[in-house]
Design a protein around this motif. Sequence first.
Motif, PDB file in Angstrom:
ATOM      1  N   GLY A 155      22.988  45.327  74.015  1.00 47.55           N
ATOM      2  CA  GLY A 155      22.669  46.746  74.138  1.00 47.55           C
ATOM      3  C   GLY A 155      23.746  47.520  74.875  1.00 47.55           C
ATOM      4  O   GLY A 155      24.146  48.609  74.455  1.00 47.55           O
ATOM      5  N   GLY A 156      24.240  46.940  75.968  1.00 46.03           N
ATOM      6  CA  GLY A 156      25.284  47.613  76.747  1.00 46.03           C
ATOM      7  C   GLY A 156      26.570  47.755  75.962  1.00 46.03           C
ATOM      8  O   GLY A 156      27.244  48.796  76.011  1.00 46.03           O
ATOM      9  N   MET A 157      26.919  46.709  75.196  1.00 39.84           N
ATOM     10  CA  MET A 157      28.154  46.770  74.405  1.00 39.84           C
ATOM     11  C   MET A 157      28.036  47.820  73.310  1.00 39.84           C
ATOM     12  O   MET A 157      28.992  48.552  73.025  1.00 39.84           O
ATOM     13  N   LYS A 158      26.852  47.900  72.692  1.00 38.36           N
ATOM     14  CA  LYS A 158      26.662  48.911  71.647  1.00 38.36           C
ATOM     15  C   LYS A 158      26.866  50.305  72.226  1.00 38.36           C
ATOM     16  O   LYS A 158      27.527  51.151  71.622  1.00 38.36           O
ATOM     17  N   GLN A 159      26.279  50.535  73.403  1.00 37.13           N
ATOM     18  CA  GLN A 159      26.416  51.861  73.996  1.00 37.13           C
ATOM     19  C   GLN A 159      27.876  52.132  74.362  1.00 37.13           C
ATOM     20  O   GLN A 159      28.351  53.264  74.255  1.00 37.13           O
ATOM     21  N   ARG A 160      28.607  51.070  74.754  1.00 32.79           N
ATOM     22  CA  ARG A 160      30.040  51.236  75.031  1.00 32.79           C
ATOM     23  C   ARG A 160      30.785  51.680  73.778  1.00 32.79           C
ATOM     24  O   ARG A 160      31.691  52.522  73.842  1.00 32.79           O
ATOM     25  N   VAL A 161      30.407  51.087  72.634  1.00 31.69           N
ATOM     26  CA  VAL A 161      31.042  51.513  71.384  1.00 31.69           C
ATOM     27  C   VAL A 161      30.737  52.988  71.123  1.00 31.69           C
ATOM     28  O   VAL A 161      31.618  53.765  70.741  1.00 31.69           O
ATOM     29  N   GLY A 162      29.472  53.370  71.386  1.00 32.26           N
ATOM     30  CA  GLY A 162      29.093  54.773  71.218  1.00 32.26           C
ATOM     31  C   GLY A 162      29.927  55.686  72.112  1.00 32.26           C
ATOM     32  O   GLY A 162      30.346  56.767  71.702  1.00 32.26           O
ATOM     33  N   ILE A 163      30.177  55.224  73.334  1.00 34.17           N
ATOM     34  CA  ILE A 163      30.990  56.003  74.273  1.00 34.17           C
ATOM     35  C   ILE A 163      32.436  56.081  73.777  1.00 34.17           C
ATOM     36  O   ILE A 163      33.046  57.157  73.758  1.00 34.17           O
ATOM     37  N   ALA A 164      32.946  54.924  73.335  1.00 37.12           N
ATOM     38  CA  ALA A 164      34.327  54.910  72.830  1.00 37.12           C
ATOM     39  C   ALA A 164      34.472  55.839  71.633  1.00 37.12           C
ATOM     40  O   ALA A 164      35.458  56.567  71.492  1.00 37.12           O
ATOM     41  N   GLU A 184      39.492  49.293  73.680  1.00 38.75           N
ATOM     42  CA  GLU A 184      40.062  48.601  74.840  1.00 38.75           C
ATOM     43  C   GLU A 184      39.785  49.383  76.117  1.00 38.75           C
ATOM     44  O   GLU A 184      39.552  48.809  77.169  1.00 38.75           O
ATOM     45  N   LYS A 185      39.770  50.715  76.008  1.00 36.62           N
ATOM     46  CA  LYS A 185      39.522  51.551  77.190  1.00 36.62           C
ATOM     47  C   LYS A 185      38.142  51.320  77.775  1.00 36.62           C
ATOM     48  O   LYS A 185      37.927  51.561  78.958  1.00 36.62           O
ATOM     49  N   VAL A 186      37.167  50.921  76.933  1.00 40.65           N
ATOM     50  CA  VAL A 186      35.835  50.664  77.472  1.00 40.65           C
ATOM     51  C   VAL A 186      35.585  49.161  77.618  1.00 40.65           C
ATOM     52  O   VAL A 186      34.445  48.720  77.720  1.00 40.65           O
ATOM     53  N   GLY A 187      36.669  48.380  77.597  1.00 37.03           N
ATOM     54  CA  GLY A 187      36.547  46.948  77.854  1.00 37.03           C
ATOM     55  C   GLY A 187      35.955  46.149  76.718  1.00 37.03           C
ATOM     56  O   GLY A 187      35.327  45.118  76.936  1.00 37.03           O
ATOM     57  N   GLN A 239      27.670  53.796  83.924  1.00 36.42           N
ATOM     58  CA  GLN A 239      27.795  55.080  84.622  1.00 36.42           C
ATOM     59  C   GLN A 239      29.198  55.211  85.213  1.00 36.42           C
ATOM     60  O   GLN A 239      29.825  56.273  85.123  1.00 36.42           O
ATOM     61  N   GLU A 240      29.691  54.127  85.805  1.00 37.91           N
ATOM     62  CA  GLU A 240      31.030  54.207  86.396  1.00 37.91           C
ATOM     63  C   GLU A 240      32.094  54.369  85.320  1.00 37.91           C
ATOM     64  O   GLU A 240      33.088  55.074  85.505  1.00 37.91           O
ATOM     65  N   GLU A 241      31.854  53.696  84.182  1.00 35.53           N
ATOM     66  CA  GLU A 241      32.774  53.814  83.054  1.00 35.53           C
ATOM     67  C   GLU A 241      32.884  55.275  82.602  1.00 35.53           C
ATOM     68  O   GLU A 241      33.973  55.824  82.453  1.00 35.53           O
ATOM     69  N   VAL A 242      31.718  55.890  82.409  1.00 39.62           N
ATOM     70  CA  VAL A 242      31.704  57.283  81.957  1.00 39.62           C
ATOM     71  C   VAL A 242      32.307  58.195  83.012  1.00 39.62           C
ATOM     72  O   VAL A 242      33.103  59.088  82.713  1.00 39.62           O
ATOM     73  N   SER A 243      31.950  57.939  84.287  1.00 40.86           N
ATOM     74  CA  SER A 243      32.492  58.733  85.381  1.00 40.86           C
ATOM     75  C   SER A 243      34.023  58.677  85.365  1.00 40.86           C
ATOM     76  O   SER A 243      34.701  59.701  85.488  1.00 40.86           O
ATOM     77  N   ARG A 244      34.558  57.474  85.173  1.00 42.05           N
ATOM     78  CA  ARG A 244      36.014  57.294  85.152  1.00 42.05           C
ATOM     79  C   ARG A 244      36.634  58.038  83.965  1.00 42.05           C
ATOM     80  O   ARG A 244      37.610  58.796  84.118  1.00 42.05           O
ATOM     81  N   LEU A 245      36.032  57.841  82.760  1.00 41.63           N
ATOM     82  CA  LEU A 245      36.596  58.475  81.560  1.00 41.63           C
ATOM     83  C   LEU A 245      36.562  59.990  81.659  1.00 41.63           C
ATOM     84  O   LEU A 245      37.518  60.679  81.286  1.00 41.63           O
ATOM     85  N   VAL A 246      35.458  60.508  82.208  1.00 43.32           N
ATOM     86  CA  VAL A 246      35.320  61.963  82.315  1.00 43.32           C
ATOM     87  C   VAL A 246      36.349  62.509  83.299  1.00 43.32           C
ATOM     88  O   VAL A 246      37.015  63.515  83.044  1.00 43.32           O
ATOM     89  N   THR A 247      36.498  61.811  84.452  1.00 47.99           N
ATOM     90  CA  THR A 247      37.454  62.276  85.453  1.00 47.99           C
ATOM     91  C   THR A 247      38.876  62.199  84.918  1.00 47.99           C
ATOM     92  O   THR A 247      39.665  63.139  85.080  1.00 47.99           O
TER      93      THR A 247
END
Lengths: 277, 283
Positions: free
Chosen positions: A137-146, A120-123, A174-182
Motif C-alpha cells: 500500500g505504501g509503495m503504491k501511494q509512493r508511485v501516486g506521489i511520483a 528514484e526520487k521517492v525511493g 509525510q516526510e517524503e511529501v514534506s521534502r518534495l514540496v519544500t
Amino acid sequence: MSKPYVSVEGISRKFPGLTVFDNVWFGVNRGEFVCLVGHSGCGKTTILNILAGLDAPSEGVVLADGREIAGPSLERAVIFQGHALMPWLTAEQNVAFALGCKHKDWDSGRLRDAARRALEKVGLGAAMGKKPSELSGGMKQRVGIARAFAIDPKMMLMDEPFSALDALTRGSLQEEVSRLVTESGQTAFMITHDVDEAILLADRILLMTNGPMARVAEVVINTLPKPRVRATLHHQPGYHELRDHIMDFLITRSRTLAGTAPGDYDPRNPPEVRPAG
Amino acid sequence: MNRPVSAWRATLLSLVLLGAFLGAWELALQGAGQGGGPAVDPEYAALVGQAAATGGQTPMPKPSEIGARLFQLLSDPFYIRGPNDQGIGIQVAYSLGRVLLGFGIAALIAIPLGFVIGMSPLLNAALNPFIQVLRPVSPLAWMPLALFTIQDSSISAVFVIFICSIWPMLLNTAFGVSAVRREWLNVARTLEAGTWRTAFRVILPAAAPTILTGMRISIGIAWLVIVAAEMLVGGTGIGYWVWNQWNNLSIADICIAILLIGLVGLALDRLLGLLARAVAWHE
Ligand SMILES: Nc1ncnc2c1ncn2[C@@H]1O[C@H](COP(=O)(O)OP(=O)(O)OP(=O)(O)O)[C@@H](O)[C@H]1O
Ligand SMILES: [Mg+2]
C-alpha cells in the motif's frame, strides 16, 4: 504578498435537497501549504474536486493564476486517496503515462528515463517494473506521489493521501511529501483527518464546521518553525497549544458552530488564530 | 474441499475412464454385428433412408473401426476430388473460415459500437430495447431472411454466424466500458489526457478482460451454430459433412466429426483464453 495563486471566492455546492457548504472563501498563496480539516461529510472532497476542476461550484468562482477554473488542468496535480494507479501498467508505465500526457512530443525512451528518475526520487528505484498488485500500500501511494510530482505542476492537491496507510508508513510518506514540496517550493492543498499531519505539513490550517451548510469557521496559522521533523515535533514549544486548539475544535466547536454563523462572522475573512504564539 | 490435484494423477484417471468407456463400447458391440438386425420402426426407416432400413445390419461401429476410419481420414485430410468429395480437413477449414469471417465482422462492429454505448448512458438506454429483443432470437431463425435477401447460401451462413456472435461482444463491451472506475477516468481528466488517449490507454485496457469474455462466449456460440447452419445450407463445411455422412449412414464418420468439432471448439476457446490471459490485470 501578491495575489494568492488560488483564490476561492464565495463558492457553494448544492445537491438536490442538500447544501453541502455555502459561501466559502479562502486563498492559497504561491509556495504555501494549506490543510483543510473537518469532519466526514462536511464537503472537503467536494472542495478539492472543485479546485481540481473535476467538479464545479453551484455558486461562486475559483480563480487559479487569476483565471477561472473551468476544468481539470495539468497545472494542478491530484494525489488521490486510493492511489488510483492503473493496474495493467507497471509503476514506471503509470508515471510515464502521466508524463506522456504533459509532454506529447517526447519519445518512449525519454518518457521512460524521466519516469525512472521520478520513481528514484521517492525511493522506488527497485520496484519500477512491478505492477501495482505486486506493491505494498505504501509503495503504491509512493508511485501516486511520483506520478503527481513528475509532471511538475504549479499546485499539488491531496485528498487524505495517507489515510489508508499504517502509522509507520504514513510517517515516512509525510516526510517524503514534506521534502518534495519544500525542494520544489510547491504550492499544496491537502485534506486530512490527522491533526499531527496537518501541524507537520501546513502553514495554515482551515477548520470547517460540520455540514450541511458547512463553512470555514477559522484559520489556524501554524507558527512552529520550519523545517519541522516528526520525531521532534511534539517537543517544540507551542505544539501542544496548537494541537489542543485543533482537537477542541474537532471535538466540540465544529458541532456547536455548525449552522448559522455568529453575527460578527465575515465569510470573506474567517477569524485567524495563532494558538502556538 | 478444494485441495489442488496433481496433474498427472488427473490425466491418469482421464485415460482410465476413456479406456473403460471405449472398452465397454467395444465389448457391447462384440458379436452384435452378425445376424438379423432389430425390428425396424417404419418412421425410423423413413428418417435414416433406404440403406439402414433394408440393410438390416447394425449401423453402430466399434471404437476400433472408428479408429481405423479416423486414421484413414486423417492420412489424407486435404484432398479435393470434385465438389462433393473433399477431405475432412477441407471441410473443417470451410467451417472455420465462415466462423472466423462472421465472428471477425461481428467483432469489428460490436466492439466499437459497444464502446460508444458504454460511454453514453443515453445511447445505452435508447438501444437497449432493440438489443434485448434481438438477442434471444435463435440465430437460425434469421436463416430464411438471410437466404432471401442475400441469395447466397454460403454468405447466409456467415451472416448467421455474424448475428449470433455480435450480442455477447456488444453487451460485454458496453458493460466493461461503462464499469471503468471513476478514479481512473479522473486521473485521465486531471492529466488532460484527451478523448482518444483516454479511450485507448485507459478505457480499453480497463475493459479488455470483459471484452475478451464476450469474445470467448461469442466464438463458442458461433462454433455451435455453424454446424446447424451448414446442415441447412449444405455444400461444404463440417456441418454439411455430418449431414452427408448421416445420409450415407456412415455412423463412424459422424462419431469422428463429433470428436473433431469438439476438438476444434476447444482449440478456439483456448486461443481466446490465452488472449484473455494476456490482457488480464489484477488489483
Ligand atoms: N454526487 C452527489 N450527489 C449527492 N450528494 C453528494 C454527492 N457527492 C457528495 N455528496 C454529499 O456531499 C457531502 C460532502 O461530501 P464529501 O465527499 O465532500 O465529504 P468529505 O468532507 O470529503 O467527507 P470524508 O471526510 O468522509 O471524505 C456528503 O453529505 C455527501 O453525501
Ligand atoms: Mg472526502
